[in-house]
Every structure is written in C-alpha cells, then in structure tokens.
Design a protein around this motif. Structure first.
Motif, PDB file in Angstrom:
ATOM      1  N   ARG A  81       0.823  -1.217   0.000  1.00 53.75           N
ATOM      2  CA  ARG A  81       0.000   0.000   0.000  1.00 53.75           C
ATOM      3  C   ARG A  81       0.855   1.264   0.000  1.00 53.75           C
ATOM      4  NH1 ARG A  81      -1.136  -2.597   4.791  1.00 53.75           N
ATOM      5  NH2 ARG A  81      -0.374  -1.692   6.738  1.00 53.75           N
ATOM      6  N   TYR A  82       2.052   1.161   0.555  1.00 55.03           N
ATOM      7  CA  TYR A  82       2.943   2.317   0.548  1.00 55.03           C
ATOM      8  C   TYR A  82       3.769   2.378  -0.736  1.00 55.03           C
ATOM      9  CZ  TYR A  82       1.500   2.494   5.408  1.00 55.03           C
ATOM     10  OH  TYR A  82       0.741   2.551   6.554  1.00 55.03           O
ATOM     11  N   GLN A  83       3.976   1.233  -1.364  1.00 52.42           N
ATOM     12  CA  GLN A  83       4.565   1.243  -2.702  1.00 52.42           C
ATOM     13  C   GLN A  83       3.620   1.937  -3.677  1.00 52.42           C
ATOM     14  OE1 GLN A  83       5.445  -2.824  -3.737  1.00 52.42           O
ATOM     15  NE2 GLN A  83       6.808  -3.133  -1.998  1.00 52.42           N
ATOM     16  N   TYR A  84       2.326   1.713  -3.468  1.00 55.53           N
ATOM     17  CA  TYR A  84       1.314   2.345  -4.319  1.00 55.53           C
ATOM     18  C   TYR A  84       1.350   3.862  -4.168  1.00 55.53           C
ATOM     19  CZ  TYR A  84      -3.280   3.314  -6.367  1.00 55.53           C
ATOM     20  OH  TYR A  84      -4.302   3.793  -7.147  1.00 55.53           O
ATOM     21  N   GLN A  85       1.651   4.336  -2.968  1.00 55.77           N
ATOM     22  CA  GLN A  85       1.749   5.775  -2.749  1.00 55.77           C
ATOM     23  C   GLN A  85       2.789   6.406  -3.668  1.00 55.77           C
ATOM     24  OE1 GLN A  85      -1.032   6.707  -1.269  1.00 55.77           O
ATOM     25  NE2 GLN A  85      -0.015   7.976   0.251  1.00 55.77           N
ATOM     26  N   ARG A  86       3.866   5.699  -3.874  1.00 59.83           N
ATOM     27  CA  ARG A  86       4.921   6.220  -4.742  1.00 59.83           C
ATOM     28  C   ARG A  86       4.434   6.381  -6.181  1.00 59.83           C
ATOM     29  NH1 ARG A  86       7.470   3.918  -0.503  1.00 59.83           N
ATOM     30  NH2 ARG A  86       9.623   4.514  -0.029  1.00 59.83           N
ATOM     31  N   ILE A  87       3.564   5.478  -6.605  1.00 58.47           N
ATOM     32  CA  ILE A  87       2.983   5.586  -7.948  1.00 58.47           C
ATOM     33  C   ILE A  87       2.141   6.855  -8.045  1.00 58.47           C
ATOM     34  CG2 ILE A  87       1.398   4.509  -9.592  1.00 58.47           C
ATOM     35  CD1 ILE A  87       2.247   1.800  -8.474  1.00 58.47           C
ATOM     36  N   LEU A  88       1.348   7.106  -7.011  1.00 61.23           N
ATOM     37  CA  LEU A  88       0.514   8.312  -7.000  1.00 61.23           C
ATOM     38  C   LEU A  88       1.371   9.570  -6.987  1.00 61.23           C
ATOM     39  CD1 LEU A  88      -2.341   7.346  -4.494  1.00 61.23           C
ATOM     40  CD2 LEU A  88      -2.347   7.209  -6.990  1.00 61.23           C
ATOM     41  N   TRP A  89       2.440   9.540  -6.224  1.00 65.35           N
ATOM     42  CA  TRP A  89       3.319  10.714  -6.160  1.00 65.35           C
ATOM     43  C   TRP A  89       3.945  11.006  -7.520  1.00 65.35           C
ATOM     44  CZ3 TRP A  89       5.929   8.547  -1.144  1.00 65.35           C
ATOM     45  CH2 TRP A  89       5.069   8.773  -0.062  1.00 65.35           C
ATOM     46  N   GLN A  90       4.319   9.964  -8.231  1.00 69.11           N
ATOM     47  CA  GLN A  90       4.878  10.159  -9.568  1.00 69.11           C
ATOM     48  C   GLN A  90       3.850  10.788 -10.497  1.00 69.11           C
ATOM     49  OE1 GLN A  90       6.315   6.320 -10.805  1.00 69.11           O
ATOM     50  NE2 GLN A  90       8.175   6.427  -9.562  1.00 69.11           N
ATOM     51  N   GLN A  91       2.605  10.329 -10.388  1.00 71.09           N
ATOM     52  CA  GLN A  91       1.543  10.890 -11.219  1.00 71.09           C
ATOM     53  C   GLN A  91       1.288  12.356 -10.885  1.00 71.09           C
ATOM     54  OE1 GLN A  91      -1.779   8.263 -10.503  1.00 71.09           O
ATOM     55  NE2 GLN A  91      -0.962   6.624 -11.792  1.00 71.09           N
ATOM     56  N   GLU A  92       1.506  12.722  -9.622  1.00 71.14           N
ATOM     57  CA  GLU A  92       1.290  14.100  -9.186  1.00 71.14           C
ATOM     58  C   GLU A  92       2.527  14.972  -9.380  1.00 71.14           C
ATOM     59  OE1 GLU A  92       0.177  13.637  -5.134  1.00 71.14           O
ATOM     60  OE2 GLU A  92      -1.729  12.632  -5.577  1.00 71.14           O
ATOM     61  N   GLY A  93       3.588  14.386  -9.915  1.00 72.07           N
ATOM     62  CA  GLY A  93       4.813  15.143 -10.135  1.00 72.07           C
ATOM     63  C   GLY A  93       5.629  15.365  -8.881  1.00 72.07           C
ATOM     64  N   LYS A  94       5.433  14.531  -7.875  1.00 75.71           N
ATOM     65  CA  LYS A  94       6.202  14.641  -6.633  1.00 75.71           C
ATOM     66  C   LYS A  94       7.424  13.726  -6.739  1.00 75.71           C
ATOM     67  CE  LYS A  94       2.174  15.656  -3.710  1.00 75.71           C
ATOM     68  NZ  LYS A  94       1.365  15.220  -2.539  1.00 75.71           N
ATOM     69  N   ASN A  95       8.530  14.296  -7.125  1.00 78.89           N
ATOM     70  CA  ASN A  95       9.735  13.513  -7.355  1.00 78.89           C
ATOM     71  C   ASN A  95      10.637  13.420  -6.128  1.00 78.89           C
ATOM     72  OD1 ASN A  95       9.048  13.115 -10.132  1.00 78.89           O
ATOM     73  ND2 ASN A  95       9.728  15.214 -10.546  1.00 78.89           N
ATOM     74  N   ASN A  96      10.385  14.272  -5.146  1.00 81.11           N
ATOM     75  CA  ASN A  96      11.163  14.224  -3.902  1.00 81.11           C
ATOM     76  C   ASN A  96      10.481  13.229  -2.956  1.00 81.11           C
ATOM     77  OD1 ASN A  96      12.506  14.650  -1.482  1.00 81.11           O
ATOM     78  ND2 ASN A  96      12.700  16.857  -1.801  1.00 81.11           N
ATOM     79  N   THR A  97      10.825  11.965  -3.118  1.00 83.47           N
ATOM     80  CA  THR A  97      10.159  10.911  -2.362  1.00 83.47           C
ATOM     81  C   THR A  97      10.395  11.046  -0.864  1.00 83.47           C
ATOM     82  OG1 THR A  97      10.386   9.397  -4.237  1.00 83.47           O
ATOM     83  CG2 THR A  97       9.930   8.409  -2.096  1.00 83.47           C
ATOM     84  N   ALA A  98      11.598  11.434  -0.477  1.00 82.70           N
ATOM     85  CA  ALA A  98      11.910  11.567   0.950  1.00 82.70           C
ATOM     86  C   ALA A  98      10.994  12.591   1.618  1.00 82.70           C
ATOM     87  CB  ALA A  98      13.371  11.960   1.129  1.00 82.70           C
ATOM     88  N   LEU A  99      10.750  13.703   0.940  1.00 80.80           N
ATOM     89  CA  LEU A  99       9.869  14.732   1.491  1.00 80.80           C
ATOM     90  C   LEU A  99       8.426  14.243   1.523  1.00 80.80           C
ATOM     91  CD1 LEU A  99       9.297  17.558   2.534  1.00 80.80           C
ATOM     92  CD2 LEU A  99       9.245  18.364   0.151  1.00 80.80           C
ATOM     93  N   ALA A 100       7.991  13.591   0.446  1.00 78.11           N
ATOM     94  CA  ALA A 100       6.617  13.086   0.387  1.00 78.11           C
ATOM     95  C   ALA A 100       6.360  12.057   1.483  1.00 78.11           C
ATOM     96  CB  ALA A 100       6.347  12.476  -0.989  1.00 78.11           C
TER      97      ALA A 100
END
Length: 305
Positions: A114-133
């Motif tokens: 479920r948290y791996q899925y969050q990374r997919i959503l962040w990419q779609q939203e243009g959130k490339n700073n994963t550590a901050l997200a």
C-alpha cells in the motif's frame, strides 16, 4: 506547495481544537505527545530507511496515547470518560500490538504494497522528492491523531452529565459490533491463508466468511468503528453549545463529520482498498472475477453476471 497540501486540512483541524475553551489544554498535551511519538517511531525511521511502513506502528500507538491523554486530562463524567478512553485504547492496541509483532518478525524490513502504491501516485502528481513526500504523509497521520480523530474523543470526554443519552448507547453498540466484525474478518483471512499454505496453494482469493459480502470487510468495519464514535459524540456536542462560541461549536460538529470522511478516504483510496487491489489484481488470477462479483467496501449480496 503541492507536497504540503495534504497537511492543510489537519492543520486547520488542529487550530480549531486548540482554540476551544473546553479542551484546548488536553488537545495541546495530546498534540505534543503525538509529535514526540511520531518523531521517534515514524519520522526518524522513515528518514533512515526510506520505508513508510513504520506508520503502522506509530498511528495505532498514537491512538493509545490519545485515549490515555483523554482519560487523564478530561474533566467530564468519569464513567463516560473511561468508556471513550477504553474504546480508543482498544482500537489502538489491537493494531499496535500486531504492528509490533510484525516489526519483531522483520516484516517491516520491506515496504508494504500500500505504501509502494503511494509512490505511484506521487509520480503521477509530479512529486519527485520521495523523501519529502514520505515525511509529509507520515506527519499527516500524526496530525490526524491530534485533530479530527481526537474530536469525538475529547467532545465525549468533556460531557459532565451523569446520564447517558440514547445516541451514546447506540454508538457504543455499533462500536462493539464493528470492532467484533473487524476482528472476525481478520481472523477469517488469517485462517484462510494458513489453510492455503498447508494445501500448497498460492495466490488464492479469500472469499470466505465476511469476505463473501465485500472485498474489504475489515476496512468497512474499521470505518464503522469511527462512525460509532461520531454517533456517540452527538449528544456531547449538543451539550457544548453555550460553552463554546457558535462558530467554534458549529465547526466542531463539522469536524465530527470530517473524521468519518477522513477515515473513509483513507481506508478506500489512500492506504486501504484501492492500493490493495492494485496489486491483488496483478498477482491473484481469480481476483478480477472476485471484483466483478463482490462489492468493494459496503457489504452486500454477490452480483450475478
């Protein structure tokens, strides 16, 4: 600013609860303790490992903390305060002890789907700073314990009336049923997985017991646990009128509704049903048929194709 947008509703809720005349001190103590808990148990481990799964420890133990703070510092009728604190502590302990056991078994060494899925959503939203997200997502869950999820708890615990209203009893009954349903659903799934493992079967779809009626009975029951608290809080919220300004009183009522909405959104879209099914549909051959025949969240009869 897009990284911090998820925090805004919770910050507004926190400002509201801290501005009340009735439980601002209790809310402040809870907020500080939630911040310390999440810093040590969630944010620092996430920063060191890059894994979000530590939230599964911090959030439920934050509920235990919320219940204890309410019990110690709220000045409502003692039995009502004891009941609401016990209810929240039980919810937290049920998940918190399970999370600690997963940590002990080393299951937090890899990121949950479920948290791996969050990374997919962040990419779609243009959130490339994963550590901050990751940090923002973790902080938002800590803020939830300090704001919207604290609303029904503190409102109920502030009521000094020694008599219980009908809605309070209804809420308590709904809570007992929902808590039992969630526990039964989890046990049924665990039993199913053990049986499949013993039979050497892999990637099977759990469609037994409560799982016949919706694909996520545990998430539905968890949502109803919080709806029960909202229902039980209504008489105490009504009793607050006059103790708070009209604006604050109305906003507290809105906050109760938002507590339900927050849990629904979380359990369906953020860390619940949708992320879970994203991976289940890929790795379980019979899952798409299960999706077609069974409601996602709300229990109901099977759909006939």
């Amino acid at each position: 600013m897009k990284y911090f947008r998820p925090l805004y509703p919770f910050l507004l809720g926190l400002v509201l609860i801290l501005s009340t005349a009735t439980f601002s001190t209790t809310a402040m103590i809870n907020s500080l303790l939630q911040a310390i808990l999440f810093l040590l148990v969630v944010c620092i481990p996430i920063w060191r490992t890059g894994r979000m799964s530590y939230v599964d420890i911090g959030w439920p133990w934050g509920l235990v903390l919320l219940g204890l703070v309410s019990l110690i510092y709220s000045d409502g009728y003692w039995l009502r305060s004891l009941i609401i604190s016990a209810v929240v502590i039980l919810v937290g302990l049920r998940m918190g002890l399970g999370a600690v056991n997963m940590w002990r078994l080393g299951l937090l060494q890899k990121e949950f789907p479920r948290y791996q899925y969050q990374r997919i959503l962040w990419q779609q939203e243009g959130k490339n700073n994963t550590a901050l997200a990751l940090q923002v997502d973790a902080i938002s869950q800590g803020l939830a314990n300090a704001s919207f999820l604290a609303f029904p708890v503190f409102i109920i615990a502030s009521n000094r009336n020694s008599e219980f209203a009908l809605l309070e009893l209804v809420g308590l009954i709904v809570w007992v049923l929902a808590f039992a349903m969630e526990s039964i659903a989890d046990m049924q799934k665990a039993r199913f997985l053990r049986a499949m493992k013993a039979e050497g079967k892999q990637r099977q779809v759990c469609n037994v017991g409560l799982w016949q009626y919706c694909r996520h009975p545990n998430y539905f029951a968890e949502w109803m646990v919080w709806n029960a608290l909202v229902i039980a809080a209504i008489p105490s919220w009504l009793a607050l009128r006059g103790a708070e300004s009209d604006l604050v009183w109305l906003l507290l009522g809105l906050g109760l509704l938002l507590a339900s909405k927050f849990m629904y959104s979380t359990l369906v879209f953020i860390t619940g049903a949708v992320p879970s099914e994203y991976y289940s549909a890929q790795k379980r051959p019979g899952y798409k048929e299960y999706q077609q025949q069974t409601n996602r969240f709300f229990p109901g009869p099977k759909k006939h194709q």
